[in-house]
Design a protein around this motif. Structure first.
Motif, PDB file in Angstrom:
ATOM      1  N   VAL A  67      16.103   1.868  10.199  1.00 56.02           N
ATOM      2  CA  VAL A  67      16.832   2.593   9.163  1.00 56.02           C
ATOM      3  C   VAL A  67      16.961   1.706   7.932  1.00 56.02           C
ATOM      4  CG1 VAL A  67      19.095   1.828  10.003  1.00 56.02           C
ATOM      5  CG2 VAL A  67      18.935   3.905   8.634  1.00 56.02           C
ATOM      6  N   GLY A  68      16.865   2.305   6.750  1.00 58.64           N
ATOM      7  CA  GLY A  68      17.103   1.557   5.526  1.00 58.64           C
ATOM      8  C   GLY A  68      15.835   1.030   4.885  1.00 58.64           C
ATOM      9  N   ASP A  69      16.022   0.395   3.732  1.00 61.08           N
ATOM     10  CA  ASP A  69      14.899  -0.108   2.949  1.00 61.08           C
ATOM     11  C   ASP A  69      14.581  -1.552   3.322  1.00 61.08           C
ATOM     12  OD1 ASP A  69      14.674   2.266   1.545  1.00 61.08           O
ATOM     13  OD2 ASP A  69      16.108   1.635   0.007  1.00 61.08           O
ATOM     14  N   VAL A  70      13.305  -1.814   3.600  1.00 63.33           N
ATOM     15  CA  VAL A  70      12.811  -3.150   3.905  1.00 63.33           C
ATOM     16  C   VAL A  70      11.581  -3.392   3.040  1.00 63.33           C
ATOM     17  CG1 VAL A  70      11.880  -4.693   5.673  1.00 63.33           C
ATOM     18  CG2 VAL A  70      13.643  -3.023   6.291  1.00 63.33           C
ATOM     19  N   VAL A  71      11.536  -4.547   2.385  1.00 59.67           N
ATOM     20  CA  VAL A  71      10.403  -4.896   1.527  1.00 59.67           C
ATOM     21  C   VAL A  71       9.851  -6.241   1.980  1.00 59.67           C
ATOM     22  CG1 VAL A  71       9.627  -5.391  -0.822  1.00 59.67           C
ATOM     23  CG2 VAL A  71      11.391  -3.652  -0.433  1.00 59.67           C
ATOM     24  N   ILE A  72       8.540  -6.315   2.217  1.00 65.96           N
ATOM     25  CA  ILE A  72       7.861  -7.581   2.496  1.00 65.96           C
ATOM     26  C   ILE A  72       6.859  -7.820   1.375  1.00 65.96           C
ATOM     27  CG2 ILE A  72       6.329  -8.846   4.040  1.00 65.96           C
ATOM     28  CD1 ILE A  72       7.531  -7.427   6.382  1.00 65.96           C
ATOM     29  N   GLY A  73       7.054  -8.928   0.651  1.00 63.80           N
ATOM     30  CA  GLY A  73       6.206  -9.174  -0.508  1.00 63.80           C
ATOM     31  C   GLY A  73       6.392  -8.064  -1.519  1.00 63.80           C
ATOM     32  N   ASN A  74       5.296  -7.354  -1.817  1.00 62.95           N
ATOM     33  CA  ASN A  74       5.362  -6.224  -2.745  1.00 62.95           C
ATOM     34  C   ASN A  74       5.295  -4.879  -2.031  1.00 62.95           C
ATOM     35  OD1 ASN A  74       5.425  -7.901  -5.072  1.00 62.95           O
ATOM     36  ND2 ASN A  74       3.197  -8.203  -4.890  1.00 62.95           N
ATOM     37  N   GLU A  75       5.344  -4.912  -0.687  1.00 60.32           N
ATOM     38  CA  GLU A  75       5.192  -3.685   0.092  1.00 60.32           C
ATOM     39  C   GLU A  75       6.553  -3.180   0.566  1.00 60.32           C
ATOM     40  OE1 GLU A  75       2.409  -1.985   0.815  1.00 60.32           O
ATOM     41  OE2 GLU A  75       1.011  -3.368  -0.153  1.00 60.32           O
ATOM     42  N   THR A  76       6.907  -1.946   0.192  1.00 60.21           N
ATOM     43  CA  THR A  76       8.112  -1.301   0.706  1.00 60.21           C
ATOM     44  C   THR A  76       7.759  -0.586   2.002  1.00 60.21           C
ATOM     45  OG1 THR A  76       9.003  -0.981  -1.523  1.00 60.21           O
ATOM     46  CG2 THR A  76       9.922   0.384   0.234  1.00 60.21           C
ATOM     47  N   LEU A  77       8.464  -0.914   3.074  1.00 58.50           N
ATOM     48  CA  LEU A  77       8.128  -0.374   4.383  1.00 58.50           C
ATOM     49  C   LEU A  77       8.917   0.902   4.656  1.00 58.50           C
ATOM     50  CD1 LEU A  77       8.150  -3.649   6.536  1.00 58.50           C
ATOM     51  CD2 LEU A  77       6.364  -2.762   5.018  1.00 58.50           C
ATOM     52  N   PRO A  78       8.243   1.973   5.013  1.00 57.37           N
ATOM     53  CA  PRO A  78       8.964   3.193   5.392  1.00 57.37           C
ATOM     54  C   PRO A  78       9.569   3.033   6.783  1.00 57.37           C
ATOM     55  CG  PRO A  78       6.613   3.484   5.735  1.00 57.37           C
ATOM     56  CD  PRO A  78       6.781   2.137   5.094  1.00 57.37           C
ATOM     57  N   GLU A  79      10.486   3.910   7.137  1.00 54.41           N
ATOM     58  CA  GLU A  79      10.991   3.909   8.501  1.00 54.41           C
ATOM     59  C   GLU A  79       9.865   4.325   9.442  1.00 54.41           C
ATOM     60  OE1 GLU A  79      14.492   6.319   8.756  1.00 54.41           O
ATOM     61  OE2 GLU A  79      15.616   5.104   7.321  1.00 54.41           O
ATOM     62  N   GLY A  80       9.822   3.681  10.594  1.00 51.83           N
ATOM     63  CA  GLY A  80       8.767   3.960  11.554  1.00 51.83           C
ATOM     64  C   GLY A  80       8.203   2.678  12.131  1.00 51.83           C
ATOM     65  N   VAL A  81       7.040   2.781  12.738  1.00 55.40           N
ATOM     66  CA  VAL A  81       6.371   1.641  13.366  1.00 55.40           C
ATOM     67  C   VAL A  81       5.382   1.049  12.363  1.00 55.40           C
ATOM     68  CG1 VAL A  81       4.949   0.860  15.293  1.00 55.40           C
ATOM     69  CG2 VAL A  81       6.614   2.702  15.643  1.00 55.40           C
ATOM     70  N   ILE A  82       5.572  -0.214  12.015  1.00 49.25           N
ATOM     71  CA  ILE A  82       4.759  -0.871  10.994  1.00 49.25           C
ATOM     72  C   ILE A  82       3.906  -1.961  11.641  1.00 49.25           C
ATOM     73  CG2 ILE A  82       4.757  -2.025   8.764  1.00 49.25           C
ATOM     74  CD1 ILE A  82       6.127   0.709   8.712  1.00 49.25           C
ATOM     75  N   MET A  83       2.600  -1.857  11.466  1.00 47.06           N
ATOM     76  CA  MET A  83       1.689  -2.872  11.981  1.00 47.06           C
ATOM     77  C   MET A  83       1.495  -3.940  10.912  1.00 47.06           C
ATOM     78  SD  MET A  83       1.443  -1.041  14.644  1.00 47.06           S
ATOM     79  CE  MET A  83       0.273  -1.915  15.688  1.00 47.06           C
ATOM     80  N   LEU A  84       1.717  -5.188  11.271  1.00 48.76           N
ATOM     81  CA  LEU A  84       1.688  -6.272  10.306  1.00 48.76           C
ATOM     82  C   LEU A  84       0.340  -6.986  10.285  1.00 48.76           C
ATOM     83  CD1 LEU A  84       5.192  -7.896  10.866  1.00 48.76           C
ATOM     84  CD2 LEU A  84       4.498  -6.284   9.078  1.00 48.76           C
ATOM     85  N   PRO A  85      -0.086  -7.448   9.106  1.00 48.81           N
ATOM     86  CA  PRO A  85      -1.321  -8.229   9.017  1.00 48.81           C
ATOM     87  C   PRO A  85      -1.093  -9.655   9.496  1.00 48.81           C
ATOM     88  CG  PRO A  85      -0.280  -8.131   6.876  1.00 48.81           C
ATOM     89  CD  PRO A  85       0.558  -7.276   7.790  1.00 48.81           C
ATOM     90  N   ILE A  86      -2.178 -10.404   9.626  1.00 49.41           N
ATOM     91  CA  ILE A  86      -2.074 -11.828   9.955  1.00 49.41           C
ATOM     92  C   ILE A  86      -1.397 -12.548   8.797  1.00 49.41           C
ATOM     93  CG2 ILE A  86      -3.410 -13.938  10.338  1.00 49.41           C
ATOM     94  CD1 ILE A  86      -5.511 -12.116  11.712  1.00 49.41           C
ATOM     95  N   SER A  87      -0.468 -13.431   9.136  1.00 47.32           N
ATOM     96  CA  SER A  87       0.287 -14.159   8.119  1.00 47.32           C
ATOM     97  C   SER A  87      -0.487 -15.392   7.671  1.00 47.32           C
ATOM     98  CB  SER A  87       1.644 -14.569   8.704  1.00 47.32           C
ATOM     99  OG  SER A  87       2.334 -15.409   7.826  1.00 47.32           O
ATOM    100  N   ARG A  88      -1.035 -15.346   6.448  1.00 48.43           N
ATOM    101  CA  ARG A  88      -1.807 -16.463   5.897  1.00 48.43           C
ATOM    102  C   ARG A  88      -1.016 -17.285   4.902  1.00 48.43           C
ATOM    103  NH1 ARG A  88      -5.225 -12.125   6.352  1.00 48.43           N
ATOM    104  NH2 ARG A  88      -7.123 -12.442   7.556  1.00 48.43           N
ATOM    105  N   LYS A  89      -0.006 -16.683   4.275  1.00 47.95           N
ATOM    106  CA  LYS A  89       0.845 -17.392   3.325  1.00 47.95           C
ATOM    107  C   LYS A  89       2.238 -16.787   3.385  1.00 47.95           C
ATOM    108  CE  LYS A  89       0.470 -16.590  -1.044  1.00 47.95           C
ATOM    109  NZ  LYS A  89      -0.030 -16.466  -2.438  1.00 47.95           N
ATOM    110  N   ALA A  90       3.216 -17.538   2.907  1.00 46.10           N
ATOM    111  CA  ALA A  90       4.601 -17.097   2.987  1.00 46.10           C
ATOM    112  C   ALA A  90       4.851 -15.903   2.066  1.00 46.10           C
ATOM    113  CB  ALA A  90       5.531 -18.242   2.623  1.00 46.10           C
ATOM    114  N   GLU A  91       5.759 -15.031   2.520  1.00 44.93           N
ATOM    115  CA  GLU A  91       6.228 -13.925   1.689  1.00 44.93           C
ATOM    116  C   GLU A  91       7.721 -13.753   1.937  1.00 44.93           C
ATOM    117  OE1 GLU A  91       2.990 -10.650   0.878  1.00 44.93           O
ATOM    118  OE2 GLU A  91       3.279 -10.885   3.028  1.00 44.93           O
ATOM    119  N   ASN A  92       8.401 -13.159   0.968  1.00 47.53           N
ATOM    120  CA  ASN A  92       9.818 -12.879   1.141  1.00 47.53           C
ATOM    121  C   ASN A  92      10.010 -11.523   1.803  1.00 47.53           C
ATOM    122  OD1 ASN A  92      10.922 -15.239   0.001  1.00 47.53           O
ATOM    123  ND2 ASN A  92      10.638 -14.432  -2.065  1.00 47.53           N
TER     124      ASN A  92
END
Length: 216
Positions: free
Chosen positions: A17-42
């Motif tokens: 629930v709620g707004d989540v942002v990784i880097g420049n990507e705003t994540l919708p509610e649901g199941v989010i598949m993440l890419p390989i982490s090559r560099k740090a992001e907020n």
């Protein structure tokens, strides 16, 4: 807002629930598949946001899911045929206690994921060698593959070269050390962790951790 330091791993986020942002990507509610982490992001969580997640060790995500993602990607319910991730997502949403959510994730993982022989033995050996300080260009002396074959298997399973994996691992270890030793001399730390000098360490931090060593 918190930094997500690179670890060469991947994962799954259950944005409950709620707004989540990784880097420049705003994540919708649901199941989010993440890419390989090559560099740090907020990661930025709005007030009241709730999320759970699973983090895979390097190469394990590809071994379990069978593919890489270029960016945080919403898994559509009709694509959820392998592990019933929306079933666990709905269970997590109904729970209000984080300890219960962790227990639910553990039970689901034990039932659905087989972590034995997830990655090839040769790759596992190569990862161990780099962890122990072996130079990426010398892996073929300990792994029964040519250097070109090692490069290919890293690209397939981790989405990066052995050298880049070594750089991420070195930064990760250095960050952990600096958190424990706040007053450490940075020139000595650079030498301890195999950087050519302090300036080299700072450049690598800016590239991979997106901060300087003094900002850890």
């Amino acid at each position: 807002m918190k930094p997500l330091y690179s670890d060469a791993g991947s994962g799954i986020i259950f944005n409950l629930v709620g707004d989540v942002v990784i880097g420049n990507e705003t994540l919708p509610e649901g199941v989010i598949m993440l890419p390989i982490s090559r560099k740090a992001e907020n990661i930025v969580l709005a007030s009241g946001a709730q999320m759970s997640g699973i983090r895979f060790y390097p190469a394990f995500g590809y071994g379990i899911l069978g593919q890489h993602y270029d960016k945080p990607t919403l898994l559509l319910p009709e694509q959820d045929q392998l592990y019933n991730l929306y079933q666990i997502y709905n269970e997590l949403r109904m729970q209000k206690d984080n300890e219960k959510r962790i227990e639910t994730l553990h039970l689901w993982a034990d039932k659905n994921l087989d972590f034995t022989k997830v990655i090839p033995d040769s790759l596992e050996k190569a990862l161990e060698c780099i962890e122990q300080g072996e130079a990426p260009g010398q892996l073929s002396t300990n792994v029964e593959l040519s250097q070109r074959q090692i490069e290919r298997i890293f690209k397939l399973w981790l989405g990066m070269t052995p050298k880049h994996y070594q750089r991420i691992l070195r930064i990760k270890k250095t960050i952990y050390f600096l958190r424990l030793h706040r007053n450490a001399n940075l020139a000595d730390v650079a030498q301890q962790f195999g950087f050519s000098d302090q300036a080299h360490m700072t450049r690598e931090f800016r590239t991979i951790a997106c901060i300087t060593p003094r900002q850890v």
